[in-house]
Write a protein that holds these residues in place. Structure first.
Motif, PDB file in Angstrom:
ATOM      1  N   GLY A 137      33.815  42.155  31.899  1.00  0.00           N
ATOM      2  CA  GLY A 137      33.234  41.151  32.783  1.00  0.00           C
ATOM      3  C   GLY A 137      34.122  39.947  33.023  1.00  0.00           C
ATOM      4  O   GLY A 137      33.841  39.137  33.918  1.00  0.00           O
ATOM      5  N   ASP A 138      35.194  39.811  32.248  1.00  0.00           N
ATOM      6  CA  ASP A 138      36.115  38.687  32.443  1.00  0.00           C
ATOM      7  C   ASP A 138      36.911  38.856  33.739  1.00  0.00           C
ATOM      8  O   ASP A 138      37.149  39.971  34.204  1.00  0.00           O
ATOM      9  N   SER A 139      37.355  37.725  34.277  1.00  0.00           N
ATOM     10  CA  SER A 139      38.275  37.749  35.416  1.00  0.00           C
ATOM     11  C   SER A 139      39.703  37.715  34.892  1.00  0.00           C
ATOM     12  O   SER A 139      40.006  37.006  33.931  1.00  0.00           O
ATOM     13  N   ILE A 140      40.567  38.478  35.546  1.00  0.00           N
ATOM     14  CA  ILE A 140      41.979  38.481  35.176  1.00  0.00           C
ATOM     15  C   ILE A 140      42.804  38.661  36.441  1.00  0.00           C
ATOM     16  O   ILE A 140      42.426  39.418  37.347  1.00  0.00           O
ATOM     17  N   ALA A 141      43.903  37.926  36.526  1.00  0.00           N
ATOM     18  CA  ALA A 141      44.798  38.050  37.673  1.00  0.00           C
ATOM     19  C   ALA A 141      45.862  39.089  37.353  1.00  0.00           C
ATOM     20  O   ALA A 141      46.583  38.966  36.361  1.00  0.00           O
ATOM     21  N   VAL A 142      45.934  40.115  38.192  1.00  0.00           N
ATOM     22  CA  VAL A 142      46.947  41.160  38.063  1.00  0.00           C
ATOM     23  C   VAL A 142      47.910  40.988  39.229  1.00  0.00           C
ATOM     24  O   VAL A 142      47.535  41.207  40.385  1.00  0.00           O
ATOM     25  N   ASP A 143      49.122  40.533  38.937  1.00  0.00           N
ATOM     26  CA  ASP A 143      50.078  40.167  39.990  1.00  0.00           C
ATOM     27  C   ASP A 143      49.451  39.199  40.989  1.00  0.00           C
ATOM     28  O   ASP A 143      49.692  39.267  42.192  1.00  0.00           O
ATOM     29  N   GLY A 144      48.610  38.308  40.472  1.00  0.00           N
ATOM     30  CA  GLY A 144      48.014  37.274  41.308  1.00  0.00           C
ATOM     31  C   GLY A 144      46.718  37.649  41.982  1.00  0.00           C
ATOM     32  O   GLY A 144      46.093  36.796  42.614  1.00  0.00           O
ATOM     33  N   ALA A 145      46.280  38.903  41.864  1.00  0.00           N
ATOM     34  CA  ALA A 145      45.019  39.340  42.471  1.00  0.00           C
ATOM     35  C   ALA A 145      43.911  39.270  41.427  1.00  0.00           C
ATOM     36  O   ALA A 145      44.011  39.891  40.364  1.00  0.00           O
ATOM     37  N   CYS A 146      42.872  38.515  41.716  1.00  0.00           N
ATOM     38  CA  CYS A 146      41.771  38.357  40.774  1.00  0.00           C
ATOM     39  C   CYS A 146      40.932  39.633  40.721  1.00  0.00           C
ATOM     40  O   CYS A 146      40.370  40.064  41.727  1.00  0.00           O
ATOM     41  N   LEU A 147      40.846  40.228  39.532  1.00  0.00           N
ATOM     42  CA  LEU A 147      40.068  41.439  39.317  1.00  0.00           C
ATOM     43  C   LEU A 147      39.091  41.205  38.172  1.00  0.00           C
ATOM     44  O   LEU A 147      39.267  40.294  37.365  1.00  0.00           O
ATOM     45  N   THR A 148      38.073  42.053  38.102  1.00  0.00           N
ATOM     46  CA  THR A 148      37.086  41.970  37.028  1.00  0.00           C
ATOM     47  C   THR A 148      37.314  43.097  36.036  1.00  0.00           C
ATOM     48  O   THR A 148      37.436  44.264  36.427  1.00  0.00           O
ATOM     49  N   VAL A 149      37.376  42.742  34.768  1.00  0.00           N
ATOM     50  CA  VAL A 149      37.561  43.735  33.709  1.00  0.00           C
ATOM     51  C   VAL A 149      36.286  44.562  33.574  1.00  0.00           C
ATOM     52  O   VAL A 149      35.203  44.018  33.360  1.00  0.00           O
ATOM     53  N   THR A 150      36.411  45.878  33.715  1.00  0.00           N
ATOM     54  CA  THR A 150      35.239  46.758  33.636  1.00  0.00           C
ATOM     55  C   THR A 150      35.133  47.474  32.295  1.00  0.00           C
ATOM     56  O   THR A 150      34.062  47.953  31.930  1.00  0.00           O
ATOM     57  N   ALA A 151      36.237  47.554  31.571  1.00  0.00           N
ATOM     58  CA  ALA A 151      36.227  48.207  30.256  1.00  0.00           C
ATOM     59  C   ALA A 151      37.435  47.723  29.473  1.00  0.00           C
ATOM     60  O   ALA A 151      38.469  47.374  30.050  1.00  0.00           O
ATOM     61  N   VAL A 152      37.290  47.682  28.145  1.00  0.00           N
ATOM     62  CA  VAL A 152      38.401  47.267  27.288  1.00  0.00           C
ATOM     63  C   VAL A 152      38.580  48.273  26.162  1.00  0.00           C
ATOM     64  O   VAL A 152      37.646  48.985  25.778  1.00  0.00           O
ATOM     65  N   SER A 153      39.800  48.331  25.651  1.00  0.00           N
ATOM     66  CA  SER A 153      40.106  49.152  24.486  1.00  0.00           C
ATOM     67  C   SER A 153      41.124  48.389  23.656  1.00  0.00           C
ATOM     68  O   SER A 153      41.529  47.280  24.016  1.00  0.00           O
ATOM     69  N   ALA A 154      41.555  48.962  22.568  1.00  0.00           N
ATOM     70  CA  ALA A 154      42.531  48.288  21.715  1.00  0.00           C
ATOM     71  C   ALA A 154      43.882  48.160  22.402  1.00  0.00           C
ATOM     72  O   ALA A 154      44.692  47.300  22.041  1.00  0.00           O
ATOM     73  N   LYS A 155      44.121  48.996  23.408  1.00  0.00           N
ATOM     74  CA  LYS A 155      45.442  49.033  24.034  1.00  0.00           C
ATOM     75  C   LYS A 155      45.474  48.527  25.471  1.00  0.00           C
ATOM     76  O   LYS A 155      46.525  48.567  26.109  1.00  0.00           O
ATOM     77  N   GLY A 156      44.335  48.074  25.994  1.00  0.00           N
ATOM     78  CA  GLY A 156      44.359  47.593  27.363  1.00  0.00           C
ATOM     79  C   GLY A 156      42.982  47.491  27.979  1.00  0.00           C
ATOM     80  O   GLY A 156      41.967  47.433  27.277  1.00  0.00           O
ATOM     81  N   PHE A 157      42.940  47.505  29.295  1.00  0.00           N
ATOM     82  CA  PHE A 157      41.677  47.327  30.005  1.00  0.00           C
ATOM     83  C   PHE A 157      41.693  48.100  31.317  1.00  0.00           C
ATOM     84  O   PHE A 157      42.739  48.562  31.785  1.00  0.00           O
ATOM     85  N   CYS A 158      40.507  48.224  31.909  1.00  0.00           N
ATOM     86  CA  CYS A 158      40.353  48.827  33.233  1.00  0.00           C
ATOM     87  C   CYS A 158      39.768  47.790  34.184  1.00  0.00           C
ATOM     88  O   CYS A 158      39.034  46.890  33.764  1.00  0.00           O
ATOM     89  N   ALA A 159      40.100  47.912  35.459  1.00  0.00           N
ATOM     90  CA  ALA A 159      39.573  47.000  36.474  1.00  0.00           C
ATOM     91  C   ALA A 159      39.475  47.737  37.798  1.00  0.00           C
ATOM     92  O   ALA A 159      40.337  48.560  38.125  1.00  0.00           O
ATOM     93  N   ASP A 160      38.414  47.438  38.546  1.00  0.00           N
ATOM     94  CA  ASP A 160      38.232  48.043  39.864  1.00  0.00           C
ATOM     95  C   ASP A 160      38.940  47.217  40.933  1.00  0.00           C
ATOM     96  O   ASP A 160      38.991  45.985  40.860  1.00  0.00           O
ATOM     97  N   VAL A 161      39.469  47.910  41.938  1.00  0.00           N
ATOM     98  CA  VAL A 161      40.117  47.275  43.080  1.00  0.00           C
ATOM     99  C   VAL A 161      39.354  47.682  44.336  1.00  0.00           C
ATOM    100  O   VAL A 161      39.303  48.871  44.668  1.00  0.00           O
ATOM    101  N   VAL A 162      38.743  46.721  45.028  1.00  0.00           N
ATOM    102  CA  VAL A 162      37.980  47.038  46.231  1.00  0.00           C
ATOM    103  C   VAL A 162      38.935  47.295  47.393  1.00  0.00           C
ATOM    104  O   VAL A 162      40.131  46.980  47.332  1.00  0.00           O
ATOM    105  N   ALA A 163      38.399  47.859  48.470  1.00  0.00           N
ATOM    106  CA  ALA A 163      39.226  48.256  49.612  1.00  0.00           C
ATOM    107  C   ALA A 163      39.995  47.081  50.208  1.00  0.00           C
ATOM    108  O   ALA A 163      41.163  47.221  50.596  1.00  0.00           O
ATOM    109  N   GLU A 164      39.364  45.901  50.298  1.00  0.00           N
ATOM    110  CA  GLU A 164      40.033  44.727  50.865  1.00  0.00           C
ATOM    111  C   GLU A 164      41.260  44.348  50.050  1.00  0.00           C
ATOM    112  O   GLU A 164      42.338  44.084  50.601  1.00  0.00           O
ATOM    113  N   THR A 165      41.113  44.310  48.729  1.00  0.00           N
ATOM    114  CA  THR A 165      42.243  43.973  47.858  1.00  0.00           C
ATOM    115  C   THR A 165      43.317  45.051  47.922  1.00  0.00           C
ATOM    116  O   THR A 165      44.516  44.761  47.936  1.00  0.00           O
ATOM    117  N   TRP A 166      42.896  46.294  47.962  1.00  0.00           N
ATOM    118  CA  TRP A 166      43.825  47.424  48.044  1.00  0.00           C
ATOM    119  C   TRP A 166      44.705  47.318  49.291  1.00  0.00           C
ATOM    120  O   TRP A 166      45.917  47.529  49.234  1.00  0.00           O
TER     121      TRP A 166
END
Length: 227
Positions: free
Chosen positions: A38-67
């Motif tokens: 649920g946290d916000s994180i900037a990936v190369d400057g694009a604000c994304l929402t963290v959808t899942a976390v693990s010990a080694k990283g995270f997942c985030a969805d990218v909507v069509a507009e951002t894509w």
């Protein structure tokens, strides 16, 4: 809200197409103890929402507009990405106010070595050129930078050794692409003044409409010494 100071370089593990956009799987280490679903994180400057976390990283969805508006559509497994968690109240604003709303993709046209650093010349989309001013702020791949110079359709930024080491800007070469976010203040100024592309700039009549009415000396009721 972000400030353009990169906290870690992550690595893309997987890009899964999803509803006109994608789901990113990003590998990182330093940020994980404080990153939550649920946290916000900037990936190369694009604000994304963290959808899942693990010990080694995270997942985030990218909507069509951002894509469609960012370099994310060119990500592949192994791509290095700049990561910055959202700014927290009370933390230093070390760069400038970065919203994480990428305005477009800029093209790198020249990279010049400057001692231990580099000067990078970038061509922004033509629709964004009017928001870029010498000594003003921009964000490239989420990194807060100062515009060093403007020549024609291009502008330059100076990268110090720390930025080259701690962000993916050190990997840029002519032909590379970078996410560009212009200074949000420039957009608000344009909006407040009601100026659009092709319209006349600031005029006396426009200033009068906004309440900045100039008075001649004949309108002044003070003493001559006060004129």
């Amino acid at each position: 809200m972000f400030t353009g100071l990169i906290r870690e370089i992550g690595v893309i593990e997987q890009v899964r197409p999803k509803s006109g956009g994608a789901e990113l799987q990003v590998r990182c280490e330093k940020l994980m103890p404080s990153l939550h679903r649920g946290d916000s994180i900037a990936v190369d400057g694009a604000c994304l929402t963290v959808t899942a976390v693990s010990a080694k990283g995270f997942c985030a969805d990218v909507v069509a507009e951002t894509w469609s508006r960012t370099i994310i559509r060119w990500y592949r497994r192994g791509t290095k990405v700049n990561l910055e968690p959202a700014l927290r109240v009370g933390e230093p604003l070390g760069g400038h106010l970065v919203l994480g709303h990428v305005d477009g993709v800029a093209d790198v046209v020249e990279v010049q070595p400057e001692g231990d650093g580099k000067t990078i010349w970038v061509r922004p989309p033509s629709s964004l050129s009017r928001y870029i001013a010498e000594k003003g702020s921009v964000a490239l791949n989420g990194v807060s930078l100062t515009v060093a110079a403007i020549e024609g359709e291009t502008f330059s930024v100076a990268l110090v050794p720390f930025t080259l080491r701690e962000t993916n800007l050190g990997d840029l070469v002519p032909g590379s692409r970078a996410n560009l976010e212009v200074d949000v203040l420039a957009r608000y100024v344009e909006r407040l003044l009601g100026r659009k592309v092709g319209e006349e700039g600031i005029t006396l009549s426009r200033l009068e409409e906004l309440g900045f009415t100039a008075r001649s000396s004949s309108d002044y009721r003070g003493s001559p010494a006060e004129l």
